[in-house]
Design a protein around this motif. Sequence first.
Motif, PDB file in Angstrom:
ATOM      1  N   PRO A  17       0.725  -1.232   0.015  1.00  0.00           N
ATOM      2  CA  PRO A  17      -0.197   0.068  -0.095  1.00  0.00           C
ATOM      3  C   PRO A  17       0.878   1.251  -0.063  1.00  0.00           C
ATOM      4  N   VAL A  18       2.021   1.331   0.771  1.00  0.00           N
ATOM      5  CA  VAL A  18       2.959   2.136   0.910  1.00  0.00           C
ATOM      6  C   VAL A  18       3.320   2.747  -0.600  1.00  0.00           C
ATOM      7  N   ALA A  19       4.080   1.617  -1.219  1.00  0.00           N
ATOM      8  CA  ALA A  19       4.463   1.673  -2.603  1.00  0.00           C
ATOM      9  C   ALA A  19       3.397   2.140  -3.452  1.00  0.00           C
ATOM     10  N   ALA A  20       2.345   1.828  -3.375  1.00  0.00           N
ATOM     11  CA  ALA A  20       1.451   2.193  -4.564  1.00  0.00           C
ATOM     12  C   ALA A  20       0.933   3.575  -4.379  1.00  0.00           C
ATOM     13  N   PHE A  21       1.148   4.187  -3.036  1.00  0.00           N
ATOM     14  CA  PHE A  21       0.376   5.612  -2.816  1.00  0.00           C
ATOM     15  C   PHE A  21       0.845   6.615  -3.658  1.00  0.00           C
ATOM     16  N   PRO A  22       2.073   6.699  -4.142  1.00  0.00           N
ATOM     17  CA  PRO A  22       2.119   7.891  -5.081  1.00  0.00           C
ATOM     18  C   PRO A  22       1.595   7.725  -6.538  1.00  0.00           C
ATOM     19  N   LYS A  23       1.598   6.566  -7.026  1.00  0.00           N
ATOM     20  CA  LYS A  23       0.870   6.478  -8.318  1.00  0.00           C
ATOM     21  C   LYS A  23      -0.551   6.553  -8.015  1.00  0.00           C
ATOM     22  N   ARG A  24      -1.310   6.194  -6.836  1.00  0.00           N
ATOM     23  CA  ARG A  24      -2.688   6.412  -6.555  1.00  0.00           C
ATOM     24  C   ARG A  24      -2.826   7.777  -6.547  1.00  0.00           C
ATOM     25  N   LEU A  25      -2.182   8.516  -5.895  1.00  0.00           N
ATOM     26  CA  LEU A  25      -2.174   9.947  -5.500  1.00  0.00           C
ATOM     27  C   LEU A  25      -2.059  10.883  -6.932  1.00  0.00           C
ATOM     28  N   VAL A  26      -1.255  10.406  -7.791  1.00  0.00           N
ATOM     29  CA  VAL A  26      -1.049  11.301  -9.047  1.00  0.00           C
ATOM     30  C   VAL A  26      -2.373  10.866 -10.081  1.00  0.00           C
ATOM     31  N   ALA A  27      -2.817   9.729  -9.755  1.00  0.00           N
ATOM     32  CA  ALA A  27      -4.003   9.551 -10.753  1.00  0.00           C
ATOM     33  C   ALA A  27      -5.132  10.218 -10.055  1.00  0.00           C
ATOM     34  N   VAL A  28      -5.474  10.538  -8.954  1.00  0.00           N
ATOM     35  CA  VAL A  28      -6.471  11.310  -8.158  1.00  0.00           C
ATOM     36  C   VAL A  28      -6.280  12.594  -8.460  1.00  0.00           C
TER      37      VAL A  28
END
Length: 277
Positions: A17-28
């Motif tokens: 979840p921590v590693a995926a957070f930046p990519k998810r943040l950019v999408a949002v």
Amino acid sequence: MDAVKLRRAIARTRLAPVAAFPKRLVAVARHDAKVLRTSARWLVASREHHNYTYELTKLSRHHLAWFVSVVCELPVKQVRKYLAEIESDDVLRQHISSAVAGAARRGLADKQVRYARRIGWYAIVRAKRPKHIVETGVDKGLGSCVLAAALLRNAAEGHPGRVSSIDINPEAGYLARTAPWSEVIDLVIGDSVESITALDRPVDLFLHDSDHSRAYERREFAAVEVKLAPGAILLTDNVTHTNVLAEHAERTGRRFLAYRETPANHWYPGDGIGVAW
């Protein structure tokens, strides 16, 4: 270990979840930035404060054509002709634009003519050729004019009809008070349930677009049920908010189908059309 193998390895750990957070943040952030830009443009360019008008996306328009095709059992090519017919009606567009520009409440309306899902209403009326339409909720009268335009085309082909447009606001329907559209519109000012109860002729097509509470929508469908002609069609403009028409269709042994529109370049998520037949 290469980057792909490393990501796959991390995905299997508690760090995923921590590693995926930046990519998810950019999408949002990209999504929200687009919405904010669209909203900011609308705030500057539009005057509307409710009953927003907009164009449909190309894909949403295609889906609307197929929706009407299924409901009306008509080839989709014919439905597309009906959609093009209302969109190319320059006389109606000019009337709406000039009427809005000269209206007392022009500060809260746009002169640009944008029909959105209402072109679906038009196509259904052209396809089914109803003798009597009842529409509840008129506001400016944009939908009433679209329905009237379809009725006028039908009449020219030997299938006359009228629309009873009902609204409790005495100032409603200013777009629908000009000929030739007014010639097929009976503008009724009053409570919609009481007005439906007082109808003295069968209803071939009913459109709910008034008080959007579940309770009131139920009252309208209950009131109009005993007024319906054989094979009548029921429409709701509230299908994205309630399941009232679907429930009514199930109780009365009808089929039900819903279409949800997608506005082009607008912050509003859109409404839809529910049909029971």
